[in-house]
Design a protein around this motif. Structure first.
Motif, PDB file in Angstrom:
ATOM      1  N   SER A 173       0.837  -1.204   0.000  1.00 25.69           N
ATOM      2  CA  SER A 173       0.000   0.000   0.000  1.00 25.69           C
ATOM      3  C   SER A 173       0.871   1.253   0.000  1.00 25.69           C
ATOM      4  CB  SER A 173      -0.976   0.004   1.171  1.00 25.69           C
ATOM      5  OG  SER A 173      -0.288  -0.039   2.390  1.00 25.69           O
ATOM      6  N   ASP A 174       2.029   1.197   0.662  1.00 31.14           N
ATOM      7  CA  ASP A 174       2.955   2.322   0.621  1.00 31.14           C
ATOM      8  C   ASP A 174       3.474   2.515  -0.798  1.00 31.14           C
ATOM      9  OD1 ASP A 174       4.712   4.292   2.285  1.00 31.14           O
ATOM     10  OD2 ASP A 174       6.085   3.254   0.921  1.00 31.14           O
ATOM     11  N   LEU A 175       3.789   1.423  -1.457  1.00 29.81           N
ATOM     12  CA  LEU A 175       4.284   1.493  -2.828  1.00 29.81           C
ATOM     13  C   LEU A 175       3.230   2.083  -3.763  1.00 29.81           C
ATOM     14  CD1 LEU A 175       6.465   0.876  -4.919  1.00 29.81           C
ATOM     15  CD2 LEU A 175       5.566  -1.446  -5.056  1.00 29.81           C
ATOM     16  N   LEU A 176       1.970   1.739  -3.560  1.00 32.44           N
ATOM     17  CA  LEU A 176       0.904   2.290  -4.398  1.00 32.44           C
ATOM     18  C   LEU A 176       0.816   3.805  -4.243  1.00 32.44           C
ATOM     19  CD1 LEU A 176      -1.914  -0.342  -3.845  1.00 32.44           C
ATOM     20  CD2 LEU A 176      -0.445  -0.078  -5.845  1.00 32.44           C
ATOM     21  N   PRO A 178       4.883   5.782  -6.027  1.00 31.45           N
ATOM     22  CA  PRO A 178       5.533   5.056  -7.131  1.00 31.45           C
ATOM     23  C   PRO A 178       7.005   5.447  -7.262  1.00 31.45           C
ATOM     24  CG  PRO A 178       3.584   6.273  -7.892  1.00 31.45           C
ATOM     25  CD  PRO A 178       3.807   6.628  -6.460  1.00 31.45           C
ATOM     26  N   ASP A 179       7.781   4.568  -7.833  1.00 33.66           N
ATOM     27  CA  ASP A 179       9.220   4.776  -8.017  1.00 33.66           C
ATOM     28  C   ASP A 179       9.895   5.131  -6.702  1.00 33.66           C
ATOM     29  OD1 ASP A 179       9.035   4.204 -10.686  1.00 33.66           O
ATOM     30  OD2 ASP A 179       8.948   6.287 -11.320  1.00 33.66           O
ATOM     31  N   THR A 180       9.616   4.354  -5.691  1.00 29.97           N
ATOM     32  CA  THR A 180      10.156   4.607  -4.369  1.00 29.97           C
ATOM     33  C   THR A 180      11.428   3.803  -4.152  1.00 29.97           C
ATOM     34  OG1 THR A 180       9.539   4.813  -2.039  1.00 29.97           O
ATOM     35  CG2 THR A 180       8.837   2.801  -3.166  1.00 29.97           C
ATOM     36  N   SER A 181      12.011   3.964  -2.996  1.00 32.11           N
ATOM     37  CA  SER A 181      13.240   3.239  -2.658  1.00 32.11           C
ATOM     38  C   SER A 181      13.165   2.847  -1.189  1.00 32.11           C
ATOM     39  CB  SER A 181      14.448   4.126  -2.928  1.00 32.11           C
ATOM     40  OG  SER A 181      14.394   5.265  -2.084  1.00 32.11           O
ATOM     41  N   GLY A 182      14.279   2.919  -0.511  1.00 28.54           N
ATOM     42  CA  GLY A 182      14.336   2.564   0.898  1.00 28.54           C
ATOM     43  C   GLY A 182      13.495   3.445   1.794  1.00 28.54           C
ATOM     44  N   ALA A 183      12.913   4.494   1.248  1.00 32.41           N
ATOM     45  CA  ALA A 183      12.053   5.366   2.051  1.00 32.41           C
ATOM     46  C   ALA A 183      10.829   4.622   2.561  1.00 32.41           C
ATOM     47  CB  ALA A 183      11.638   6.589   1.235  1.00 32.41           C
ATOM     48  N   ILE A 184      10.533   3.462   2.003  1.00 32.49           N
ATOM     49  CA  ILE A 184       9.417   2.650   2.496  1.00 32.49           C
ATOM     50  C   ILE A 184       9.621   2.367   3.978  1.00 32.49           C
ATOM     51  CG2 ILE A 184       8.293   0.385   2.367  1.00 32.49           C
ATOM     52  CD1 ILE A 184       8.949   0.381  -0.625  1.00 32.49           C
ATOM     53  N   GLN A 232      14.436  -2.144   7.731  1.00 28.60           N
ATOM     54  CA  GLN A 232      14.848  -2.282   6.336  1.00 28.60           C
ATOM     55  C   GLN A 232      14.922  -3.746   5.918  1.00 28.60           C
ATOM     56  OE1 GLN A 232      15.208   0.175   3.964  1.00 28.60           O
ATOM     57  NE2 GLN A 232      15.264  -1.603   2.628  1.00 28.60           N
ATOM     58  N   SER A 233      15.360  -4.620   6.823  1.00 27.37           N
ATOM     59  CA  SER A 233      15.447  -6.043   6.485  1.00 27.37           C
ATOM     60  C   SER A 233      14.074  -6.620   6.165  1.00 27.37           C
ATOM     61  CB  SER A 233      16.104  -6.821   7.628  1.00 27.37           C
ATOM     62  OG  SER A 233      15.341  -6.675   8.817  1.00 27.37           O
ATOM     63  N   GLN A 234      13.051  -6.175   6.872  1.00 23.10           N
ATOM     64  CA  GLN A 234      11.698  -6.665   6.600  1.00 23.10           C
ATOM     65  C   GLN A 234      11.186  -6.114   5.274  1.00 23.10           C
ATOM     66  OE1 GLN A 234       8.827  -6.295   9.749  1.00 23.10           O
ATOM     67  NE2 GLN A 234       7.137  -6.834   8.410  1.00 23.10           N
ATOM     68  N   VAL A 235      11.467  -4.853   5.000  1.00 18.52           N
ATOM     69  CA  VAL A 235      11.050  -4.257   3.728  1.00 18.52           C
ATOM     70  C   VAL A 235      11.694  -5.024   2.576  1.00 18.52           C
ATOM     71  CG1 VAL A 235      11.181  -2.199   2.260  1.00 18.52           C
ATOM     72  CG2 VAL A 235      10.568  -1.971   4.679  1.00 18.52           C
ATOM     73  N   ALA A 267      23.416   4.719  -7.774  1.00 18.99           N
ATOM     74  CA  ALA A 267      23.447   3.350  -8.284  1.00 18.99           C
ATOM     75  C   ALA A 267      23.296   2.275  -7.206  1.00 18.99           C
ATOM     76  CB  ALA A 267      24.730   3.112  -9.067  1.00 18.99           C
ATOM     77  N   ARG A 268      23.642   2.571  -5.966  1.00 21.43           N
ATOM     78  CA  ARG A 268      23.531   1.553  -4.916  1.00 21.43           C
ATOM     79  C   ARG A 268      22.102   1.392  -4.418  1.00 21.43           C
ATOM     80  NH1 ARG A 268      28.158   2.326  -0.603  1.00 21.43           N
ATOM     81  NH2 ARG A 268      26.966   0.611   0.236  1.00 21.43           N
ATOM     82  N   ARG A 269      21.211   2.282  -4.844  1.00 21.60           N
ATOM     83  CA  ARG A 269      19.817   2.222  -4.397  1.00 21.60           C
ATOM     84  C   ARG A 269      18.953   1.660  -5.530  1.00 21.60           C
ATOM     85  NH1 ARG A 269      17.908   7.604  -2.098  1.00 21.60           N
ATOM     86  NH2 ARG A 269      18.696   8.288  -4.089  1.00 21.60           N
ATOM     87  N   GLN A 270      17.949   0.887  -5.157  1.00 20.92           N
ATOM     88  CA  GLN A 270      17.014   0.329  -6.120  1.00 20.92           C
ATOM     89  C   GLN A 270      15.697   1.110  -6.088  1.00 20.92           C
ATOM     90  OE1 GLN A 270      17.298  -2.738  -8.175  1.00 20.92           O
ATOM     91  NE2 GLN A 270      19.414  -2.122  -7.809  1.00 20.92           N
ATOM     92  N   LEU A 271      15.171   1.427  -7.259  1.00 19.95           N
ATOM     93  CA  LEU A 271      13.836   1.996  -7.354  1.00 19.95           C
ATOM     94  C   LEU A 271      12.847   0.845  -7.485  1.00 19.95           C
ATOM     95  CD1 LEU A 271      14.357   4.985  -9.812  1.00 19.95           C
ATOM     96  CD2 LEU A 271      14.164   5.037  -7.317  1.00 19.95           C
TER      97      LEU A 271
END
Length: 119
Positions: free
Chosen positions: A3-6, A9-15, A23-26, A48-52
């Motif tokens: 639901s956070d991703l919805l 969009p195009d998020t990263s570790g900010a979840i 972070q490990s659970q995310v 580059a070290r972060r994933q979208l």
């Protein structure tokens, strides 16, 4: 997490920051829908070290099956009954929760449950 991703969009570790989840659970929560084809990840061009992370434009076969399934069987198993009235009441209660428990409202629970899993 989804639901956070919805909502972002195009998020990263900010979840993890927004939801209060470790972070490990995310990371684990991202892996499952990625394996199911519901989301994709790609390197952030700015870092580059972060994933979208984003939803896929097409719904995977697995997600289509889940969306087409009815909750009645799962509720009947969980409640230990197939009484239509009890199943209707439980489904309505879940609908109310789904409308009201957004990532923001769940984030307000963080001090109450300690921000970790297993609450």
């Amino acid at each position: 997490m989804l639901s956070d991703l919805l909502g972002h969009p195009d998020t990263s570790g900010a979840i993890a920051v927004r939801t209060g989840l470790p972070q490990s659970q995310v990371s684990g929560d991202v892996a499952r829908p990625k394996d199911a084809g519901s989301i994709v990840t790609e390197p952030d061009p700015a870092y580059a070290r972060r994933q979208l992370i984003r939803r896929t434009p097409d719904v995977s076969e697995q997600v289509s099956e889940i969306r087409a399934s009815r909750i009645d069987d799962a509720l009947a198993t969980a409640l230990g009954t197939d009484d239509p009235e009890r199943l209707r009441e439980a489904a309505e209660a879940l609908d109310v929760l789904a409308r009201h428990l957004t990532p923001e409202t769940v984030g307000r629970l963080r001090p109450w449950y300690g921000g970790g899993a297993g609450w």
